[in-house]
Design a protein around this motif. Structure first.
Motif, short mmCIF file in Angstrom:
data_model
loop_
_atom_site.label_atom_id
_atom_site.label_comp_id
_atom_site.label_asym_id
_atom_site.label_seq_id
_atom_site.Cartn_x
_atom_site.Cartn_y
_atom_site.Cartn_z
N GLU A 285 112.88 -5.98 -40.84
CA GLU A 285 111.19 -6.08 -40.93
C GLU A 285 111.06 -7.21 -41.71
O GLU A 285 110.13 -8.00 -41.68
N GLU A 286 111.61 -7.31 -42.93
CA GLU A 286 111.20 -8.26 -44.17
C GLU A 286 111.34 -9.60 -43.50
O GLU A 286 110.74 -10.61 -43.63
N LYS A 287 112.70 -9.74 -42.79
CA LYS A 287 113.30 -11.03 -42.34
C LYS A 287 112.38 -11.59 -41.39
O LYS A 287 111.84 -12.78 -41.25
N PHE A 288 112.03 -10.79 -40.33
CA PHE A 288 110.98 -11.06 -39.24
C PHE A 288 109.63 -11.44 -39.94
O PHE A 288 109.17 -12.33 -39.42
N SER A 289 109.18 -10.85 -40.90
CA SER A 289 108.17 -11.14 -41.52
C SER A 289 108.05 -12.73 -42.25
O SER A 289 107.10 -13.34 -42.04
N ARG A 290 109.11 -12.72 -42.68
CA ARG A 290 109.28 -14.06 -43.16
C ARG A 290 109.42 -15.35 -42.30
O ARG A 290 108.87 -16.35 -42.77
N ASP A 291 110.16 -15.01 -41.28
CA ASP A 291 110.03 -16.12 -40.21
C ASP A 291 108.82 -16.14 -39.28
O ASP A 291 109.00 -16.90 -38.20
N GLY A 292 107.96 -15.32 -39.48
CA GLY A 292 106.62 -15.42 -38.86
C GLY A 292 106.67 -14.50 -37.51
O GLY A 292 105.68 -15.06 -36.72
N ILE A 293 107.64 -13.75 -37.36
CA ILE A 293 107.57 -13.00 -35.97
C ILE A 293 106.70 -11.44 -36.30
O ILE A 293 107.17 -10.88 -37.07
N ASP A 294 105.76 -11.49 -35.70
CA ASP A 294 104.65 -10.55 -35.74
C ASP A 294 105.36 -9.17 -35.12
O ASP A 294 105.41 -8.93 -33.85
N VAL A 295 105.53 -8.20 -36.21
CA VAL A 295 106.07 -6.85 -35.65
C VAL A 295 105.11 -5.88 -35.72
O VAL A 295 104.41 -5.51 -36.87
N LYS A 296 104.60 -5.47 -34.81
CA LYS A 296 103.55 -4.50 -34.78
C LYS A 296 104.02 -3.06 -34.33
O LYS A 296 104.62 -2.86 -33.25
N LEU A 297 104.19 -2.03 -35.35
CA LEU A 297 104.71 -0.75 -35.35
C LEU A 297 103.69 0.04 -34.86
O LEU A 297 102.54 0.09 -35.17
N GLY A 298 104.23 1.32 -34.40
CA GLY A 298 103.50 2.29 -33.75
C GLY A 298 102.58 1.68 -32.76
O GLY A 298 101.50 2.31 -32.36
N SER A 299 102.74 0.72 -32.00
CA SER A 299 101.85 0.06 -30.81
C SER A 299 102.60 0.47 -29.41
O SER A 299 103.62 0.26 -29.17
N MET A 300 101.93 1.53 -28.66
CA MET A 300 102.41 1.90 -27.48
C MET A 300 101.62 1.08 -26.42
O MET A 300 100.59 1.22 -26.19
N VAL A 301 102.39 0.48 -25.58
CA VAL A 301 101.93 -0.07 -24.36
C VAL A 301 101.41 0.78 -23.39
O VAL A 301 101.95 1.61 -23.01
N THR A 302 100.16 0.33 -23.02
CA THR A 302 99.38 1.35 -21.88
C THR A 302 99.09 0.73 -20.68
O THR A 302 99.01 1.20 -19.53
N LYS A 303 99.22 -0.79 -20.87
CA LYS A 303 98.99 -1.56 -19.28
C LYS A 303 99.21 -2.99 -19.43
O LYS A 303 99.16 -3.54 -20.58
N VAL A 304 99.96 -3.71 -18.48
CA VAL A 304 99.95 -4.92 -18.54
C VAL A 304 99.66 -5.75 -17.41
O VAL A 304 99.75 -5.26 -16.20
N ASN A 305 98.74 -6.54 -17.79
CA ASN A 305 98.12 -7.48 -16.57
C ASN A 305 98.76 -8.75 -16.47
O ASN A 305 99.64 -8.83 -17.14
N GLU A 306 98.09 -9.46 -15.51
CA GLU A 306 98.92 -10.96 -15.38
C GLU A 306 98.89 -11.89 -16.74
O GLU A 306 99.96 -12.48 -16.77
N LYS A 307 97.83 -11.51 -17.65
CA LYS A 307 97.76 -12.52 -18.53
C LYS A 307 97.50 -11.84 -19.91
O LYS A 307 97.19 -12.48 -21.05
N ASP A 308 97.37 -10.58 -19.85
CA ASP A 308 97.31 -9.91 -21.27
C ASP A 308 97.84 -8.60 -21.15
O ASP A 308 98.08 -8.04 -20.00
N ILE A 309 98.20 -7.99 -22.09
CA ILE A 309 98.88 -6.57 -22.36
C ILE A 309 98.01 -5.83 -23.31
O ILE A 309 97.57 -6.32 -24.23
#
Length: 583
Positions: A285-309
């Motif tokens: 988690e620390e390395k991803f944060s340093r690399d600029g990878i946005d880790v969103k914890l506790g995020s549950m996907v509810t729907k996926v559209n063609e251009k947004d989630i």
């Protein structure tokens, strides 16, 4: 006359010993020599019908699937009394742990696959392959019904059936969408080589689109926003590979994309890599944060559209995230053919096929299941505790002596692996410690006698260590090798069983139950850094673990061909960088 005598001797030798497999014929034609050499399988009949020379028909084993479990079974089976029919829509084995590397051109797709016919070529076992998908299993008639991937069977029909004596189900699993709207239509999965190739093409196409003129900054950022759903090993490794691909190769080739690329990882749990040691989770988690990878914890996907989630936090807040590409890696689900089969045998309410400790499907006699499509239903000690006590009480006195308890424990530990795990977890050295915990009196006395209530008390907590095996390549490969050895020794073990005592019945089980041996696991984190968790609670993170990962994954290839190709791909990447073409 001397030459004639030699031929007579050869003839007599082959008549007396028909099992000889090599024939050498020498004759003279126009002053020249002609040598003919042939080698045949003595156990395989000349009529090609799978009949051994003694007239006994070979047992037909139908193997469904060419993944880790099925390929391991095929590689380790060495008994010529079987005829193996492989059925799978995929005519190759894929080294799936390297699929994230395929998505970014670190390794080429052809380097991680081996044709199943190459693997099936054996001296002792007759194998054949059908490129088809099984859509129904009929245990009553011992048939599987298949649909040809090519559209037509040998009889001109698209569908056909195959008989079996033994059925080995190793079909694996499919990606689990949790019935979330839009996932099937808009997301990429990462289960097959074709999936990795599609992802690679989509990544390159996204950069090409983002480089077009007259494109708004907002639209460019959307196209170059890559979302990964799932913080398990596959999702984390893909995010790391993609980050390296973008920063080391693509940004310099697509200057318009610089500053617009984003990588987001969505995980419903509180941490990523939850199956790893806490130290690895925190480092990742620390390395991803340093690399600029946005880790969103506790995020549950509810729907996926063609251009947004759409994703919902644990607090109930719903957000809409624009994206250009989504890779869905949230676990596995049951294939339709397995669901249908489970309903037939009374397992319709389960997520995977339930097998016993010998990988035999519960409720059947000649059907085995292994790999991701099945789970071992480990029997609990307390379900059999009365039968165990009765079996251990050899003199039928109603009590157990310390010697009887010790002799019973040897078989108990083999039959119920949770007992040994419990002793280790409590740092117990043997029976004495187990009895002390149960507060049994006079533990130090050799003439101790246990009543059934005391016996139950001593074993009452061991079932807390019953564990379900993870759905990993390592488990599947070990199960395939184990089942192949059981098939090889099936006839001998019928006469001389080598398993533990049957607690509910007479005699012994034919084989020792399957026992998984964990050899460690890796989590590549990008930047030539890997986290390794090996047996003995040994954790290593960094560049040294990356080289260990290279050596292990090279050595685990199924053939020298793929081993050479994978290593050469790694060398090519070090020298020339990753391939950024879209083909």
């Amino acid at each position: 006359m001397r030459n004639f005598s030699i031929f007579e001797r050869f003839s007599k030798a082959f008549q007396d010993h028909p099992s000889l497999t090599r024939i050498l014929v020498v004759s003279t034609i126009s002053g020249g020599g002609l040598i003919a050499y042939s080698e045949a399988n003595a156990s395989y009949g000349a009529n090609g019908a799978g009949i051994v020379e003694t007239g006994t028909k070979k047992k037909k084993v139908v193997l469904l699937g060419t993944g880790w479990a099925g390929t391991s079974f095929l590689k380790n089976l060495n008994n010529s009394q079987y005829e193996v029919q492989i059925i799978s829509p995929r005519n190759y084995f894929a080294f799936t742990p390297l699929l994230p590397s395929v998505t970014c051109g670190t390794v080429e797709a052809r380097s991680v696959v081996e044709p199943i016919r190459n693997i099936g070529r054996k001296k002792n076992v007759d194998t054949s392959y059908l490129e088809a998908e099984c859509f129904k299993i009929d245990p009553a008639s011992k048939k599987v019904y298949c649909r040809s991937k090519q559209g037509l069977s040998s009889n001109g029909k698209k569908e056909f059936s195959v008989d079996y004596d033994y059925l080995v189900i190793a079909t694996g699993a499919q990606s689990n969408t949790f019935n979330i709207p839009g996932v099937e239509e808009n997301c990429h999965f990462l289960k097959e080589v074709e999936d990795a190739q599609r992802i690679r093409k989509t990544v390159i196409d996204s950069f090409e689109k983002a480089s077009l003129p007259e494109l708004s900054d907002e639209e460019r950022k959307r196209i170059l926003h890559f979302v990964v759903v799932g913080g398990g090993p596959t999702g984390v490794e893909f995010a790391a590979e993609l980050h390296d691909f973008v920063t080391e190769d693509l940004v310099s080739l697509y200057p318009r994309a610089k500053g617009s690329v984003r990588i987001t990882l969505l995980e419903a749990a509180d941490h990523i890599l939850t199956m790893f040691d806490k130290r690895i989770t925190e480092f990742a988690e620390e390395k991803f944060s340093r690399d600029g990878i946005d880790v969103k914890l506790g995020s549950m996907v509810t729907k996926v559209n063609e251009k947004d989630i759409s994703a919902k936090t644990k607090g109930g807040e719903v957000s809409s995230i624009p994206y250009g590409m989504i890779v869905w890696s949230t676990g596995i689900g049951t294939r339709p053919v397995i669901k249908d089969f489970m309903k037939q045998i009374g397992q319709g309410n389960r997520r995977a096929l339930a097998t016993d400790e010998w990988l035999r499907v519960e409720g059947t006699d000649n059907i085995y299941a292994l790999g991701d499509c099945a789970t071992i239903n480990q029997r609990k000690v307390m379900e059999d505790v009365s039968a165990i006590f009765s079996k251990a009480d050899k003199d039928k006195s109603g009590t157990l002596t310390l010697k009887e308890f010790q002799e019973a424990m040897d078989d108990i530990c083999v039959r119920y692996p949770q007992v040994e795990l419990y002793l280790k977890s409590k740092r117990m050295r043997g029976i004495a410690d187990l009895l002390k915990e149960a507060e049994t009196d006079d533990v130090s006395k050799k003439n101790i006698e246990l009543k059934i209530e005391e016996f139950k008390s001593a074993l009452s907590q061991v079932d807390s260590q019953v564990k379900f095996l993870p759905a990993t390549a390592q488990v599947a490969a070990q199960q395939g090798a184990y089942l192949a050895k059981c098939f090889d020794r099936m006839e001998d073990c019928e006469k001389n069983p080598e398993g533990p005592i049957r607690m509910r019945g007479e005699g012994r089980h034919r084989f020792r139950p399957f026992r998984y041996r964990h050899l460690g696991q890796f989590a590549p984190l990008g930047g030539e850094q890997t986290a390794a968790q090996l047996p003995g609670d040994w954790v290593s993170i960094g560049h040294s673990s990356q080289w260990l990962w290279y050596s292990v994954y090279a050595s685990k290839q199924v053939s020298w061909r793929t081993r050479v190709l994978v290593v050469s791909d790694w060398m090519r990447r070090f020298i020339f960088g990753r391939d950024s073409s879209s083909i």
